[in-house]
Scaffold this motif. Structure first.
Motif, mmCIF file in Angstrom:
data_model
loop_
_atom_site.group_PDB
_atom_site.id
_atom_site.type_symbol
_atom_site.label_atom_id
_atom_site.label_comp_id
_atom_site.label_asym_id
_atom_site.label_seq_id
_atom_site.Cartn_x
_atom_site.Cartn_y
_atom_site.Cartn_z
ATOM 1 N N LEU A 27 -17.832 -30.508 80.445
ATOM 2 C CA LEU A 27 -16.874 -30.659 79.352
ATOM 3 C C LEU A 27 -16.150 -29.334 79.231
ATOM 4 O O LEU A 27 -16.772 -28.276 79.258
ATOM 5 N N ARG A 28 -14.840 -29.389 79.101
ATOM 6 C CA ARG A 28 -14.050 -28.164 79.076
ATOM 7 C C ARG A 28 -12.925 -28.325 78.072
ATOM 8 O O ARG A 28 -12.331 -29.391 77.968
ATOM 9 N N ALA A 29 -12.654 -27.282 77.321
ATOM 10 C CA ALA A 29 -11.532 -27.313 76.386
ATOM 11 C C ALA A 29 -10.821 -25.985 76.484
ATOM 12 O O ALA A 29 -11.441 -24.943 76.708
ATOM 13 N N GLY A 30 -9.507 -26.009 76.365
ATOM 14 C CA GLY A 30 -8.772 -24.760 76.497
ATOM 15 C C GLY A 30 -7.368 -24.898 75.961
ATOM 16 O O GLY A 30 -6.974 -25.969 75.480
ATOM 17 N N GLY A 31 -6.615 -23.824 76.063
ATOM 18 C CA GLY A 31 -5.253 -23.882 75.572
ATOM 19 C C GLY A 31 -4.458 -22.666 75.976
ATOM 20 O O GLY A 31 -4.972 -21.731 76.603
ATOM 21 N N ARG A 32 -3.195 -22.721 75.602
ATOM 22 C CA ARG A 32 -2.294 -21.621 75.936
ATOM 23 C C ARG A 32 -1.201 -21.553 74.883
ATOM 24 O O ARG A 32 -0.748 -22.583 74.380
ATOM 25 N N VAL A 44 -8.594 -30.973 76.311
ATOM 26 C CA VAL A 44 -10.028 -31.150 76.497
ATOM 27 C C VAL A 44 -10.195 -32.105 77.662
ATOM 28 O O VAL A 44 -9.407 -33.037 77.836
ATOM 29 N N LYS A 45 -11.168 -31.805 78.540
ATOM 30 C CA LYS A 45 -11.378 -32.710 79.673
ATOM 31 C C LYS A 45 -12.873 -32.858 79.941
ATOM 32 O O LYS A 45 -13.666 -31.971 79.631
ATOM 33 N N TYR A 46 -13.216 -33.985 80.481
ATOM 34 C CA TYR A 46 -14.618 -34.272 80.760
ATOM 35 C C TYR A 46 -14.703 -35.041 82.062
ATOM 36 O O TYR A 46 -13.843 -35.852 82.363
ATOM 37 N N PHE A 47 -15.719 -34.740 82.852
ATOM 38 C CA PHE A 47 -15.953 -35.591 84.006
ATOM 39 C C PHE A 47 -17.445 -35.760 84.242
ATOM 40 O O PHE A 47 -18.248 -34.919 83.864
ATOM 41 N N ASP A 48 -17.757 -36.878 84.841
ATOM 42 C CA ASP A 48 -19.134 -37.175 85.219
ATOM 43 C C ASP A 48 -19.071 -37.575 86.686
ATOM 44 O O ASP A 48 -18.539 -38.629 87.022
ATOM 45 N N ARG A 49 -19.555 -36.695 87.556
ATOM 46 C CA ARG A 49 -19.400 -36.918 88.992
ATOM 47 C C ARG A 49 -20.555 -37.702 89.583
ATOM 48 O O ARG A 49 -21.701 -37.462 89.249
#
Lengths: 180, 663
Positions: B232-237, B209-214
């Protein structure tokens, strides 16, 4: 101003290039050449294959030689169980059986099949350069994983070729099952 | 000039420094004294590694390695692409970039194809990439492969001037935990958490999961451009090696975010009236891949579904893609290395707005494609001839054929030469064909005047015939050089033209100035791109590149009254970059990068340079702290001119700190 700059650039380039040849970096094929020699400590050839003490220990290179001078420089003066190591460049598979180690270059993987039957019980340690060699039937594969050269070992191929592989090697290598 | 003298002095210092340097790894200069275990732990010098990966590619290719990504301190894919010699990357605002290869720059550079693990993120509606919503966890990226020039025989349409393939790590390589936290730089705050597990052989998986505020960038007057954003982004493999021959891989992600922007209501640069707007986006993908490896061949089957939603001033809607792809690779009669494949892609969208920007507002397109490529070894390992073609059928222009021929000569393992001739097309997008944008001029006092930009139902594919040649050389143990040259001949290039104004009575009485797209542009471009990698000393490595490009384009003047070349080209004549990697100690590294782009022709954007510095300290195996400065040289600079749709902001100097923790 520009001219002086150019002169400086050219000079520094020349200096560095001169250095470059003398100082070994961790070149991929320098590592692989050293690995070939090192493998001899982990593999046992039958006494019959090694022949009498004056007989050479032959490393054959099948395909276009990628080592340049690296392999020759490294084997110079080296022995395996008292046998002097020599390097032979092979044009075809005819003399493959006489080798102790047969290094098969990237472009020659297709030869594995034709070598398969002729090398059975010939006690030749086949070492393939690159991915999928070990699956395809070479005893050892030298593969690039990230920025390191890693070993793959195919035990079925070792057995077929009549070689004993030390368990210490298996700790360092990935053991590969043969593809069909 | 003083700066250049500094560089020369550094180079000289380096050259003399090398003399006193111990040869790497072993005092007697040979590796034969090392044990096998030590050998397996040795790092192959990046010069030969890069060479290895590229040595068989008869094209202008470049690979951004994992190390380069990590040591750049950059946090987004388009910023990383700055490092590729020959690509021009310009920042439009905090969330938008121009990424171009071999010219024709613009936010929606329709001649570049971008793939993430083989999944196209090229947008069928506008022809281009939404960089704010197509993102990955940067630490997951194994490498970014960039091919400049046509990649159409393998990758298909729209790979006219380049292909970017972002390749993420296998799940096996990301076991364990990773956490990053960052403040400053592009972001007010950013963080990511990843965890991977598995047995290292058969079944491995990860999730993140990753988040950024630019931050916002700066407007021309130095105030905030009000263009920040967050996501906000979440993912997997999951990778499952079900047997020695079969590998199944599943991946997916989901995201949501927003990008503030300043947009031009009129779409006509000379009549710009700017309003503040926020683009809101969400979406995700699911992908499955099966690879079967046999002794003499391998096959791969891949399918993915992509769902993107975006809502902003001009339009809001949903875009969906479903893609199937089959590929087989085999050897035939020893000399032939054949790869062929077939694919089908379903693309559906529904885009609304007031007034609706597209007519029809919903559309479903089908794309069928097949390709065949044969590497024929004329002399084993020395001379390889590659013949290939891609044939596709799309909903707009029907059948398109994109053939290519390449030859590669490798006289020794350190040198290779290649040449190619190929054809590629850029197929029409929804915008080119279905656009319907009406804007009423506010100034009109007596008669209402409307500027009506409409797509052209007869719009054809733009095409290129590309002729390329290049070589790669490893000079000694420490230097590798890559040079590529090209001449591209374009025809049927897109152009906007103004038609004859007319009066209409419905929906209301008004004077209409019609604007549409036609295929009237043509011309040629030529250029040289060089890349150099140089291990100056054991602890100091330099990488860099220089590219030069020139265009001679012809066509009628654009609707904005600009000559065709100045309207369509928008590419700096030369770009230059140099990256220094210093390993100060085993655990402390220092990296310095300099980027330069010459002025943007026909626009009021001057040449700019940008300097980035980064210092990183590795604490044991598990933690790393880094700090850096970006755009050190100037308070702020502009990298591109205003786009028709959105304002361009100035990039400012910034500093960041980052912590990375593995567990």
């Amino acid at each position: 101003m520009t001219r002086r700059l150019e002169a400086l650039l050219v000079l520094s380039l020349c200096l560095t290039l001169l250095q470059a040849e003398d100082h070994g970096g961790a070149d991929e094929y320098e590592i692989k050449a050293a690995m070939l020699l090192n493998l001899t400590k982990f593999v046992q050839w039958p006494a019959a294959k090694l022949g009498d003490a004056s007989g050479p220990f032959v490393i054959g290179v099948l395909g276009r030689d990628p080592f340049g001078r690296d392999l020759d420089q490294q084997v110079a003066g080296k022995t395996v169980n008292g046998h002097p190591v020599v390097v032979q460049r092979l044009n075809g598979t005819a003399r493959a059986e006489a080798c102790h180690i047969l290094f098969i270059t990237r472009g020659e993987r297709r030869r594995l099949e034709e070598l398969g039957s002729s090398l059975a019980h010939a006690s030749v340690l086949t070492v393939g350069d690159g991915d999928r060699f070990a699956e395809a039937g070479s005893v050892v594969g030298l593969v690039l994983r990230g920025d390191r050269v890693q070993l793959e070992v195919n035990l079925a191929a070792a057995q077929r070729n009549g070689l004993t592989v030390s368990s210490r090697l298996l700790k360092l290598a990935n053991v590969i099952k043969e593809g069909s | 000039m003083t700066r250049l003298n500094g560089v020369a002095a550094l180079l000289l210092a380096a050259a003399s420094g090398v003399c006193g340097e111990d040869p790497a790894n072993n005092p007697d200069g040979s590796l034969s004294g090392l044990s096998l275990e030590e050998l397996t732990n040795l790092t192959v010098s990046s010069v030969s590694r890069r060479e290895q990966q590229l040595s068989r590619v008869a094209a202008a290719a470049y690979i951004i390695t994992e190390e380069e990504i990590r040591r750049s301190g950059l946090t987004s894919i388009p910023e990383l692409l700055r490092r590729v010699p020959g690509l021009t990357v310009a920042r439009l605002d905090a969330n938008k970039w121009v990424v171009g290869s071999r010219g024709f720059n613009g936010r929606f550079n329709n001649k570049m194809l971008v793939l993430i693990d083989g999944r196209s993120v090229y947008n069928n509606e506008y022809s281009g990439v939404y960089w704010d919503q197509n993102d990955v966890m940067i630490e997951d990226v194994e490498r970014i492969e960039v091919i400049r020039g046509p990649g159409a025989t393998m990758w298909g349409a729209n790979a006219v001037n380049g292909v970017i393939n972002i390749i993420t790590k296998k799940a096996k390589a990301t076991r364990g935990g990773l956490m990053t936290a960052r403040a400053g730089g592009d972001e007010r705050g950013a963080g990511a958490l990843r965890y991977g597990a598995g047995d290292g052989e058969r079944l491995n998986y990860r999730g993140y999961v990753k988040y950024f505020d630019r931050w916002s960038l700066l407007a021309a007057d130095g105030s905030s451009a009000n263009d920040g954003g967050r996501a906000l982004r979440a993912g997997g493999r999951l990778d499952w090696q079900s047997g020695p021959r079969d590998l199944f891989s599943f991946s997916g992600d989901g995201y949501r975010g927003r990008s503030s922007q300043s947009v031009n209501e009129t779409f006509q640069t000379p009549l710009a009236t700017m309003i503040n707007d926020t683009a809101r986006f969400s979406g995700g993908f699911a992908m499955g891949r099966w690879e079967r490896t046999l002794k003499a061949s391998d096959i791969a089957i891949q399918t993915y579904y992509n769902d993107e939603r975006r809502s902003e001033w001009v339009a809001s809607g949903v875009m969906r893609t479903l893609d199937f792809d089959f590929q087989q690779h085999f050897n035939w009669k020893d000399r032939h290395d054949v790869i062929w494949g077939a694919g089908y892609r379903w693309m559906h969208d529904r885009l609304s707005g007031s007034p609706p920007p597209f007519d029809p507002s919903s559309r479903t397109d089908h794309l069928f494609s097949a390709f065949l490529q044969d590497d024929i070894s004329l002399a084993p390992d020395r001379l390889v001839l590659t013949l290939g073609t891609k044939v596709l059928h799309n909903s707009y222009t029907g059948v398109e054929v994109q053939p290519g021929v390449r030859i590669m000569w490798t006289p020794g393992r350190r040198h290779s030469f290649w040449a190619s001739a190929s054809r590629a097309v850029r197929t029409p997008s929804r915008r080119d064909v279905d656009l319907s944008l009406a804007f009423s001029l506010p100034q009109s006092v007596y008669v209402p005047i409307t500027v009506l930009t409409t797509g052209n139902k007869d719009f054809e594919s733009e095409s290129v015939a590309a002729y390329e040649a290049g070589f790669r050389s490893q000079i000694g143990r420490r230097v590798s050089l890559d040079v590529a040259t090209f001449v591209n001949r374009y025809s049927k290039l897109e152009e906007t033209v103004q038609g004859t104004p007319y009066v209409r009575t419905a929906p209301k009485a008004e004077y209409v100035i019609p604007i549409t797209f036609v295929n009237t542009g043509w011309g040629h471009t030529l250029g040289v791109e060089t890349a150099l990698s140089w291990n100056l000393a054991r602890r100091w490595r330099i990488q860099g590149g220089y590219a030069w490009i020139e265009a001679h384009l012809q066509g009628p003047d654009s609707a904005d009254g600009l000559s065709y070349q100045s309207w369509a080209w928008l590419t700096p004549k030369s770009t230059f970059s140099v990256h220094n990697f210093f390993d100060l100690t085993r655990n402390i590294s220092f990296d310095a990068s300099l980027y330069y782009a010459s002025r943007l022709p026909d626009r009021d954007i001057g040449a700019y340079e940008r300097t980035d510095l980064r210092l990183a300290w590795k604490v044991g195996e598990y933690a790393e702290f880094s700090a850096g400065v970006q755009n050190l040289g100037s308070d702020r600079h502009m990298e591109f001119s205003m786009e028709e749709y959105s304002a361009t902001s100035a990039v400012r100097r910034s500093a960041y700190i980052q912590a990375l923790w593995r567990f």
